[in-house]
Design an enzyme around this catalytic site. Structure first.
Site, PDB file in Angstrom:
ATOM      1  N   SER A   1       0.915  -1.343   0.128  1.00 52.80           N
ATOM      2  CA  SER A   1      -0.179  -0.015  -0.007  1.00 52.80           C
ATOM      3  C   SER A   1       0.897   1.242  -0.041  1.00 52.80           C
ATOM      4  O   SER A   1       2.066   1.071   0.606  1.00 52.80           O
ATOM      5  CB  SER A   1      -0.860   0.034   1.196  1.00 52.80           C
TER       6      SER A   1
ATOM      7  N   TYR B   1      -1.445  -0.679  11.143  1.00 53.74           N
ATOM      8  CA  TYR B   1      -2.097  -1.387   9.737  1.00 53.74           C
ATOM      9  C   TYR B   1      -0.696  -1.168   8.705  1.00 53.74           C
ATOM     10  O   TYR B   1      -0.371  -2.043   8.034  1.00 53.74           O
ATOM     11  CB  TYR B   1      -3.237  -0.720   9.175  1.00 53.74           C
TER      12      TYR B   1
ATOM     13  N   LYS C   1       2.182  -3.877   6.469  1.00 53.19           N
ATOM     14  CA  LYS C   1       2.544  -3.720   5.188  1.00 53.19           C
ATOM     15  C   LYS C   1       3.983  -3.607   5.255  1.00 53.19           C
ATOM     16  O   LYS C   1       4.749  -4.438   4.207  1.00 53.19           O
ATOM     17  CB  LYS C   1       1.756  -2.696   4.398  1.00 53.19           C
TER      18      LYS C   1
HETATM   19  P1  NAD Z   1     -10.915  -6.686   1.413  1.00 52.71           P
HETATM   20  O1  NAD Z   1     -11.332  -6.512   3.060  1.00 52.71           O
HETATM   21  O2  NAD Z   1     -12.516  -6.551   0.728  1.00 52.71           O
HETATM   22  O3  NAD Z   1     -10.520  -8.180   1.298  1.00 52.71           O
HETATM   23  C1  NAD Z   1      -9.624  -8.500   2.057  1.00 52.71           C
HETATM   24  C2  NAD Z   1     -10.153 -10.046   2.066  1.00 52.71           C
HETATM   25  O4  NAD Z   1      -9.190 -10.771   2.800  1.00 52.71           O
HETATM   26  C3  NAD Z   1     -11.540 -10.378   2.765  1.00 52.71           C
HETATM   27  O5  NAD Z   1     -12.402 -11.025   1.888  1.00 52.71           O
HETATM   28  C4  NAD Z   1     -11.358 -11.024   4.083  1.00 52.71           C
HETATM   29  O6  NAD Z   1     -12.230 -11.708   4.365  1.00 52.71           O
HETATM   30  C5  NAD Z   1      -9.983 -11.947   3.882  1.00 52.71           C
HETATM   31  N1  NAD Z   1      -9.080 -12.026   4.923  1.00 52.71           N
HETATM   32  C6  NAD Z   1      -8.602 -11.007   5.891  1.00 52.71           C
HETATM   33  N2  NAD Z   1      -7.933 -11.987   6.767  1.00 52.71           N
HETATM   34  C7  NAD Z   1      -7.797 -13.169   6.442  1.00 52.71           C
HETATM   35  C8  NAD Z   1      -7.266 -14.437   7.041  1.00 52.71           C
HETATM   36  N3  NAD Z   1      -6.537 -14.259   8.118  1.00 52.71           N
HETATM   37  N4  NAD Z   1      -7.428 -15.440   6.392  1.00 52.71           N
HETATM   38  C9  NAD Z   1      -8.137 -15.683   5.226  1.00 52.71           C
HETATM   39  N5  NAD Z   1      -8.776 -14.357   4.588  1.00 52.71           N
HETATM   40  C10 NAD Z   1      -8.847 -13.349   5.272  1.00 52.71           C
HETATM   41  O7  NAD Z   1      -9.920  -5.548   1.187  1.00 52.71           O
HETATM   42  P2  NAD Z   1      -9.547  -4.954  -0.300  1.00 52.71           P
HETATM   43  O8  NAD Z   1      -9.728  -3.661  -0.338  1.00 52.71           O
HETATM   44  O9  NAD Z   1      -9.887  -5.900  -1.103  1.00 52.71           O
HETATM   45  O10 NAD Z   1      -8.035  -5.130   0.064  1.00 52.71           O
HETATM   46  C11 NAD Z   1      -7.117  -6.431  -0.482  1.00 52.71           C
HETATM   47  C12 NAD Z   1      -5.696  -6.013   0.074  1.00 52.71           C
HETATM   48  O11 NAD Z   1      -5.253  -4.943  -0.688  1.00 52.71           O
HETATM   49  C13 NAD Z   1      -5.687  -5.873   1.781  1.00 52.71           C
HETATM   50  O12 NAD Z   1      -4.361  -6.763   1.985  1.00 52.71           O
HETATM   51  C14 NAD Z   1      -5.557  -4.464   1.635  1.00 52.71           C
HETATM   52  O13 NAD Z   1      -4.694  -4.074   3.077  1.00 52.71           O
HETATM   53  C15 NAD Z   1      -4.702  -4.131   0.554  1.00 52.71           C
HETATM   54  N6  NAD Z   1      -4.961  -2.518   0.294  1.00 52.71           N
HETATM   55  C16 NAD Z   1      -6.010  -2.302   0.097  1.00 52.71           C
HETATM   56  C17 NAD Z   1      -6.307  -0.642  -0.159  1.00 52.71           C
HETATM   57  C18 NAD Z   1      -7.804  -0.222  -0.216  1.00 52.71           C
HETATM   58  O14 NAD Z   1      -7.834   1.064  -0.124  1.00 52.71           O
HETATM   59  N7  NAD Z   1      -8.982  -1.109  -0.652  1.00 52.71           N
HETATM   60  C19 NAD Z   1      -5.238   0.091  -0.421  1.00 52.71           C
HETATM   61  C20 NAD Z   1      -3.773  -0.532  -0.453  1.00 52.71           C
HETATM   62  C21 NAD Z   1      -3.808  -1.835   0.008  1.00 52.71           C
HETATM   63  N1  UFG Z   2     -11.983  11.885   3.313  1.00 52.69           N
HETATM   64  C1  UFG Z   2     -13.039  12.964   3.670  1.00 52.69           C
HETATM   65  N2  UFG Z   2     -13.883  12.542   3.891  1.00 52.69           N
HETATM   66  C2  UFG Z   2     -14.241  11.031   4.339  1.00 52.69           C
HETATM   67  C3  UFG Z   2     -13.237  10.158   4.059  1.00 52.69           C
HETATM   68  C4  UFG Z   2     -12.091  10.731   3.629  1.00 52.69           C
HETATM   69  O1  UFG Z   2     -12.869  14.119   3.384  1.00 52.69           O
HETATM   70  O2  UFG Z   2     -15.174  10.645   4.709  1.00 52.69           O
HETATM   71  C5  UFG Z   2     -10.767  12.709   2.555  1.00 52.69           C
HETATM   72  C6  UFG Z   2      -9.586  12.183   3.241  1.00 52.69           C
HETATM   73  O3  UFG Z   2      -9.351  13.259   4.227  1.00 52.69           O
HETATM   74  C7  UFG Z   2      -8.522  12.237   2.409  1.00 52.69           C
HETATM   75  C8  UFG Z   2      -9.231  11.703   1.100  1.00 52.69           C
HETATM   76  O4  UFG Z   2     -10.621  11.853   1.525  1.00 52.69           O
HETATM   77  O5  UFG Z   2      -8.061  13.487   1.943  1.00 52.69           O
HETATM   78  C9  UFG Z   2      -9.027  10.107   1.126  1.00 52.69           C
HETATM   79  O6  UFG Z   2      -9.458   9.515   2.032  1.00 52.69           O
HETATM   80  P1  UFG Z   2      -9.442   7.952   2.031  1.00 52.69           P
HETATM   81  O7  UFG Z   2      -9.709   7.490   3.505  1.00 52.69           O
HETATM   82  O8  UFG Z   2     -10.372   7.387   0.946  1.00 52.69           O
HETATM   83  O9  UFG Z   2      -8.066   7.341   1.702  1.00 52.69           O
HETATM   84  P2  UFG Z   2      -6.670   7.524   2.296  1.00 52.69           P
HETATM   85  O10 UFG Z   2      -5.640   8.102   1.381  1.00 52.69           O
HETATM   86  O11 UFG Z   2      -6.717   8.474   3.677  1.00 52.69           O
HETATM   87  O12 UFG Z   2      -6.107   6.108   2.925  1.00 52.69           O
HETATM   88  C10 UFG Z   2      -6.297   5.067   2.064  1.00 52.69           C
HETATM   89  C11 UFG Z   2      -6.462   3.765   2.823  1.00 52.69           C
HETATM   90  C12 UFG Z   2      -5.117   3.412   3.547  1.00 52.69           C
HETATM   91  C13 UFG Z   2      -4.248   3.323   2.314  1.00 52.69           C
HETATM   92  C14 UFG Z   2      -4.178   4.583   1.549  1.00 52.69           C
HETATM   93  C15 UFG Z   2      -3.333   4.429   0.310  1.00 52.69           C
HETATM   94  O13 UFG Z   2      -7.528   3.944   4.038  1.00 52.69           O
HETATM   95  O14 UFG Z   2      -5.303   2.113   4.150  1.00 52.69           O
HETATM   96  O15 UFG Z   2      -5.479   4.854   0.928  1.00 52.69           O
HETATM   97  O16 UFG Z   2      -3.514   3.340  -0.372  1.00 52.69           O
HETATM   98  F1  UFG Z   2      -3.108   3.130   2.695  1.00 52.69           F
END
Ligand code: NAD
Ligand code: UFG
Length: 338
Positions: A124, A148, A152
């Protein structure tokens, strides 16, 4: 290729599983459904016209993991499974370190035992911490600012050490920026439980009438309109990035890091305007205080992925909002309404 997708029932995992099936790969999804529903996989199969194997198991259950490897005999792993809520990770650090880090260690040990040493990992942009230097490049130091993010960072370190110790490992560390949007069919998308932490799902729930208004966290940042700037990336582009990374490491052992972003930043107000246009209705909002820990600006230098993988994001912010809205409008209660 036979691929094991951990966390494949989740948001990014389901879109990537669909892309893998469409590209002809055979997929086994392993997920404990802690933050997802099997309905996403039913729809992935319906969209692709292909079937996949699903194993409901937890990465912390070593016996179940062993059995899953014996059954599916994967050649590579795409590892999405993990917990991802920043606030929850601050409140429950042990839960996060155990699930994400110990879960990954179990997975890597199992892979090693089964001679599977190709892995694409969901890292991430959060590993860059509060760095205000943009665009963010892969060689900048990791400096995560919450548990969190540190999970990573630690997993990246573990995979990097593994690659140093044993040159047979093929590791892609993908640093996602802000994944949004949904498959253009509107059949699969992001289905957050409880109050969404992230901007787009919150905006979508306001637009569909599930919530009253968006709270904009700060309008006094030193950005053009005062609101936070992020690099939003369409989840379908992100899925394509996984296939490109898998291809690359399949041909070349080593440990590689790539940012997956568009290289462009959009402000919260720009997102609100684009979403209002997509939904054909105003999305009400109100300014409130900054959210602690938020950077003013974050966007990727996306040139390494372009250079090495021949991958770049294709979808615009308007596309992201249109597709996110289609999913939300067709599934106002997410998969629960199915
Ligand atoms: P998500 O929660 O939709 O998907 C994660 C999946 O992993 C879920 O289906 C959950 O049930 C499963 N899971 C969690 N712990 C587990 C375990 N111990 N055993 C088996 N399954 C398990 O999240 P997502 O948005 O699809 O994110 C996928 C990956 O990408 C995550 O590792 C997350 O940290 C990373 N990521 C997400 C974002 C974002 O903003 N969505 C940004 C950067 C990185
Ligand atoms: N924001 C608002 N109101 C809300 C939610 C967010 O104004 O209700 C603003 C935040 O302040 C930020 C922008 O919208 O400026 C985006 O916020 P997000 O929470 O959607 O995303 P972030 O960039 O803060 O963080 C996300 C994930 C992190 C990840 C990161 C980079 O939550 O876990 O993107 O991948 F690490």
């Amino acid at each position: 290729m036979r691929i094991l997708v951990t966390g494949g029932a989740g948001y990014i995992g389901s879109h990537t599983t669909l892309a893998l099936l469409e590209a002809g790969h055979d997929v086994t999804v392993l997920d404990n459904l802690a933050n997802s529903s099997e309905e996403s996989l039913r729809r992935v199969q319906e969209l692709s016209g292909r079937s996949l194997d699903f194993i409901k198991a937890d990465l912390l259950d070593e016996q179940a993991l062993e059995a899953a490897f014996a059954q599916s005999r994967p050649e590579a792993v795409i590892h999405f499974a993990g917990l991802k809520a920043v606030g929850e990770s601050v409140a429950k650090p042990l839960y996060y370190y155990t699930n994400n880090v110990v879960g990954t260690l179990n997975l890597l040990q199992c892979m090693d035992r089964h001679d599977v040493r190709t892995i694409v990992f969901s890292s991430s942009a959060t590993v860059y911490g509060a760095s205000e230097q943009v665009p963010l490049t892969e060689d900048m130091p990791m400096d995560a600012v919450n548990p969190y993010g540190r999970t990573k960072e630690q997993i990246e370190d573990i995979l990097s050490d593994l690659g140093t110790a044993d040159p047979r490992w093929r590791v892609a560390l993908l640093r996602y920026f802000n994944p949004v949007g949904a498959h253009e069919s509107g059949r699969i998308g992001e289905d957050p439980t409880g109050v969404p932490n992230n901007l787009l799902p919150f905006v979508a729930q306001v637009a569909v009438g599930r919530r009253e208004k968006v709270m904009v966290f700060g309008n006094d940042y030193s950005t053009p309109d005062g609101t936070g700037v992020r690099d939003y990336i369409h989840v379908v582009d992100l899925a394509a990035g996984h296939l490109a990374a898998l291809d690359y490491v399949s041909g070349q052992a080593g440990v590689y890091r790539w940012n997956l972003g568009t290289g462009n930043g959009s402000s919260v107000l720009e997102v609100l305007a684009a979403f209002s246009k997509a939904a054909g209705r105003e999305v009400p909002y109100e300014f409130t205080d900054r959210r602690p820990g938020d950077a003013a600006v974050s966007y990727a230098d996306a040139t390494a992925a372009q250079r090495d993988l021949g991958w770049s994001a294709k979808h615009s912010l308007d596309d992201m909002c249109r597709d996110h809205w289609r999913w939300q409008e067709q599934n106002p209660q997410g998969y629960a309404g199915a």
